[in-house]
Scaffold this motif. Sequence first.
Motif, PDB file in Angstrom:
ATOM      1  N   LEU A  37       0.788  -1.164  -0.063  1.00 31.29           N
ATOM      2  CA  LEU A  37      -0.113  -0.123  -0.083  1.00 31.29           C
ATOM      3  C   LEU A  37       0.852   1.117  -0.123  1.00 31.29           C
ATOM      4  N   LEU A  38       1.894   1.376   1.007  1.00 31.73           N
ATOM      5  CA  LEU A  38       3.022   2.466   0.931  1.00 31.73           C
ATOM      6  C   LEU A  38       4.083   1.374   1.017  1.00 31.73           C
ATOM      7  N   ARG A  39       5.285   2.246   0.372  1.00 26.58           N
ATOM      8  CA  ARG A  39       6.611   1.772   0.157  1.00 26.58           C
ATOM      9  C   ARG A  39       7.586   2.618   1.129  1.00 26.58           C
ATOM     10  N   PHE A  40       7.899   1.930   2.241  1.00 30.13           N
ATOM     11  CA  PHE A  40       8.980   2.818   3.032  1.00 30.13           C
ATOM     12  C   PHE A  40       9.545   1.795   4.072  1.00 30.13           C
ATOM     13  N   ASN A  41      10.593   2.061   4.432  1.00 32.38           N
ATOM     14  CA  ASN A  41      11.395   1.463   5.437  1.00 32.38           C
ATOM     15  C   ASN A  41      10.853   1.862   7.174  1.00 32.38           C
ATOM     16  N   VAL A  85       3.721   0.542  13.129  1.00 27.79           N
ATOM     17  CA  VAL A  85       4.466   1.032  11.897  1.00 27.79           C
ATOM     18  C   VAL A  85       4.883  -0.211  10.974  1.00 27.79           C
ATOM     19  N   ARG A  86       5.061  -1.261  11.759  1.00 27.40           N
ATOM     20  CA  ARG A  86       5.415  -2.459  10.774  1.00 27.40           C
ATOM     21  C   ARG A  86       3.882  -2.826  10.112  1.00 27.40           C
ATOM     22  N   ALA A  87       2.757  -2.807  10.723  1.00 26.80           N
ATOM     23  CA  ALA A  87       1.554  -3.089  10.099  1.00 26.80           C
ATOM     24  C   ALA A  87       1.289  -2.142   9.048  1.00 26.80           C
ATOM     25  N   VAL A  88       1.511  -0.906   8.938  1.00 31.41           N
ATOM     26  CA  VAL A  88       1.466  -0.174   7.886  1.00 31.41           C
ATOM     27  C   VAL A  88       2.413  -0.367   6.685  1.00 31.41           C
ATOM     28  N   ALA A  89       3.526  -0.526   6.973  1.00 29.40           N
ATOM     29  CA  ALA A  89       4.480  -0.782   5.898  1.00 29.40           C
ATOM     30  C   ALA A  89       4.223  -2.277   5.661  1.00 29.40           C
ATOM     31  N   ASP A  90       3.816  -3.165   5.944  1.00 30.16           N
ATOM     32  CA  ASP A  90       3.499  -4.420   5.500  1.00 30.16           C
ATOM     33  C   ASP A  90       2.163  -4.703   4.793  1.00 30.16           C
ATOM     34  N   ALA A  91       1.238  -3.460   5.038  1.00 32.01           N
ATOM     35  CA  ALA A  91      -0.101  -3.750   4.291  1.00 32.01           C
ATOM     36  C   ALA A  91       0.076  -3.963   2.703  1.00 32.01           C
ATOM     37  N   GLU A  92      -0.615  -4.762   2.272  1.00 26.56           N
ATOM     38  CA  GLU A  92      -0.543  -5.312   0.642  1.00 26.56           C
ATOM     39  C   GLU A  92      -2.075  -5.073   0.135  1.00 26.56           C
ATOM     40  N   LEU A 120       8.744  10.552   7.332  1.00 30.88           N
ATOM     41  CA  LEU A 120       9.818   9.957   7.280  1.00 30.88           C
ATOM     42  C   LEU A 120      10.803  10.995   7.821  1.00 30.88           C
ATOM     43  N   LYS A 121      12.268  10.545   8.300  1.00 27.99           N
ATOM     44  CA  LYS A 121      13.376  11.134   9.183  1.00 27.99           C
ATOM     45  C   LYS A 121      13.710  12.165   8.083  1.00 27.99           C
ATOM     46  N   ASP A 122      13.643  12.045   6.678  1.00 27.19           N
ATOM     47  CA  ASP A 122      14.249  13.224   5.887  1.00 27.19           C
ATOM     48  C   ASP A 122      13.416  14.185   5.475  1.00 27.19           C
ATOM     49  N   GLY A 123      11.972  14.013   6.086  1.00 23.81           N
ATOM     50  CA  GLY A 123      10.952  15.234   5.784  1.00 23.81           C
ATOM     51  C   GLY A 123       9.998  14.582   4.959  1.00 23.81           C
ATOM     52  N   THR A 124      10.201  13.589   4.377  1.00 19.29           N
ATOM     53  CA  THR A 124       9.110  13.099   3.386  1.00 19.29           C
ATOM     54  C   THR A 124       7.660  12.607   4.158  1.00 19.29           C
ATOM     55  N   LYS A 125       6.793  13.206   3.582  1.00 21.60           N
ATOM     56  CA  LYS A 125       5.214  12.895   4.074  1.00 21.60           C
ATOM     57  C   LYS A 125       4.576  11.987   3.116  1.00 21.60           C
ATOM     58  N   LEU A 126       4.416  10.679   3.642  1.00 23.36           N
ATOM     59  CA  LEU A 126       3.439   9.620   2.792  1.00 23.36           C
ATOM     60  C   LEU A 126       2.141  10.072   2.733  1.00 23.36           C
ATOM     61  N   PRO A 127       1.434   9.778   1.666  1.00 26.15           N
ATOM     62  CA  PRO A 127       0.075  10.169   1.515  1.00 26.15           C
ATOM     63  C   PRO A 127      -0.701   9.440   2.443  1.00 26.15           C
ATOM     64  N   PRO A 128      -1.652  10.323   3.346  1.00 28.44           N
ATOM     65  CA  PRO A 128      -2.106   9.566   4.332  1.00 28.44           C
ATOM     66  C   PRO A 128      -3.142   8.439   3.875  1.00 28.44           C
ATOM     67  N   GLN A 148      -5.712  10.474  -4.260  1.00 29.05           N
ATOM     68  CA  GLN A 148      -5.980   9.521  -5.263  1.00 29.05           C
ATOM     69  C   GLN A 148      -7.558   9.073  -5.296  1.00 29.05           C
ATOM     70  N   ASN A 149      -8.052   8.818  -6.582  1.00 35.54           N
ATOM     71  CA  ASN A 149      -9.501   8.434  -6.471  1.00 35.54           C
ATOM     72  C   ASN A 149      -9.765   7.094  -6.232  1.00 35.54           C
ATOM     73  N   GLU A 150      -8.923   6.179  -6.653  1.00 33.28           N
ATOM     74  CA  GLU A 150      -8.846   4.758  -6.432  1.00 33.28           C
ATOM     75  C   GLU A 150      -9.250   4.364  -5.021  1.00 33.28           C
ATOM     76  N   VAL A 151     -10.140   3.329  -5.101  1.00 29.91           N
ATOM     77  CA  VAL A 151     -10.317   2.623  -3.896  1.00 29.91           C
ATOM     78  C   VAL A 151      -9.543   1.330  -3.693  1.00 29.91           C
ATOM     79  N   LYS A 152      -9.100   0.883  -2.951  1.00 30.02           N
ATOM     80  CA  LYS A 152      -8.137  -0.123  -2.755  1.00 30.02           C
ATOM     81  C   LYS A 152      -8.670  -1.122  -1.748  1.00 30.02           C
ATOM     82  N   ILE A 153      -8.494  -2.569  -1.862  1.00 27.25           N
ATOM     83  CA  ILE A 153      -8.893  -3.416  -0.977  1.00 27.25           C
ATOM     84  C   ILE A 153      -7.708  -4.055  -0.253  1.00 27.25           C
ATOM     85  N   VAL A 154      -7.719  -4.139   1.238  1.00 21.04           N
ATOM     86  CA  VAL A 154      -6.608  -4.576   1.901  1.00 21.04           C
ATOM     87  C   VAL A 154      -7.122  -5.684   2.882  1.00 21.04           C
ATOM     88  N   PRO A 155      -6.368  -6.517   3.549  1.00 20.97           N
ATOM     89  CA  PRO A 155      -6.712  -7.524   4.426  1.00 20.97           C
ATOM     90  C   PRO A 155      -7.486  -6.673   5.627  1.00 20.97           C
TER      91      PRO A 155
END
Length: 472
Positions: A37-41, A85-92, A120-128, A148-155
Amino acid sequence: MKFRNTLAVAALFLALVGYLYFVEKPREHQATEEKKLLRFNPDDVAEVTLTYPDRQMVLKKTAGGWHLQKPIEVEADQTAVSNLVRAVADAEVKRTLEGDAKSLDVYGLDKPESIVAVALKDGTKLPPVRVGKAAPVGFSAYVQLEGQNEVKIVPSVFQTGMKREVKDLRNKTIIDFQDADVQAIEITTAQSAIELARDGEGWKIQKPSVVKADPSEVNALLSSLRATRAEDFVDEPGALAEYGLDQPREKVAVVVGADKTRKELWLGAEKAKDSKNTLYVKRADSPTVYAVGSWTWNGLNKNLAALRDKTVLSFDLTNLGVLEVTRRDGESYRVVKEAGAPSVTPQAGPPAATWKVEGAKGSKSTQIADLVADLHGLKGYEIAAEKPGDLGQYGLAQPDLTFSLIDATGKPLGRVLASQVGAESSVNAYAMAEGGDVVFHLRPYLYSHLDKKKQDLVEATAAPSPSATAAP
């Protein structure tokens, strides 16, 4: 020919392994990343904001770890935030709905249940991430990235994982210390005051009287205090009487470190809350009232009898050379320790000693060693009497069992007296050190371990076989 075939197979195998490792594995990793869903470390996250219809929580990572900054400034539960945080990073993303989503109310995204924002630490703000309703089938939920207009389905586990309350993310540790740093312990109630001090590797009770403490009980007390965790928080309590903390039932304090920092916990009332019993506690240096599990009381409510050392007779097991056993039924015997045979390999260390019944042809050395070990570790589960005037009521005026302990030079180390009193339906076992002033109540199984006759420790002698009769 066979050797060449083997080499060919080996080369083919190595080629296959290389293909899987260098081609398929990166490709699989890339495919997995593309589903995110989001790509980050997760290690690069500096701030997380959780927004709900009725509240907002802001978590910020500092040099000292995660802290909750809103709605209250307190230390956060490091594990709970890391898992979030891990749950957000791992969401597919399981699937993206085709076309623009014009009727967001269908998916619960017009008024999302929660909005998760990551910086993120470098100041980047990911899409809420806007989290909506659960999908009717497939254990899924609807989400949408802002912008974004798209609706996504996650677990659906992602949806439930983002539902957090302040108490879920707060640090639940109430009293923080390391057992090895504790120098003294105080337990105060309306009826008594107990003070303990570290004594070398063990503990001693200094008040109300100077006696040795039971190290296992003291360690259990410290463990219970350190492991006390908050289940809920009352940051602005009204009258402390409401929680039974205006006059606490008990106060437990530890003095920690070289600077002798005092950390004190008050234990108040126990009340029913949310269909279970809750105990209210607070630190002496903080206004916050904590709700903890009712079982906390059992771990911290220690009286003098519980904390006292209940070892019947302390002695150095390595010095014991002879054990004389005298039974009230008239039987008596001696067991002696003999040095074991030297090992053929010097690295094996000194030979193990064995125990023998004196005068017997064969002895059950292991069973004798167990008997000796039971005597060495013999403890009562409670104190039956101190300075008893009449030992007869405990069966110790004429004990059922008397164990005389003697060292290798013939010097007495002491005697243990033990008896059982009562009928079969209500039997009590007692023990004491001869000349001591404390009678201990023994567990029945401990007494049965001590109740050994000579025949229990001697190898049975095989009966001689009848002589063969000559045939006529």
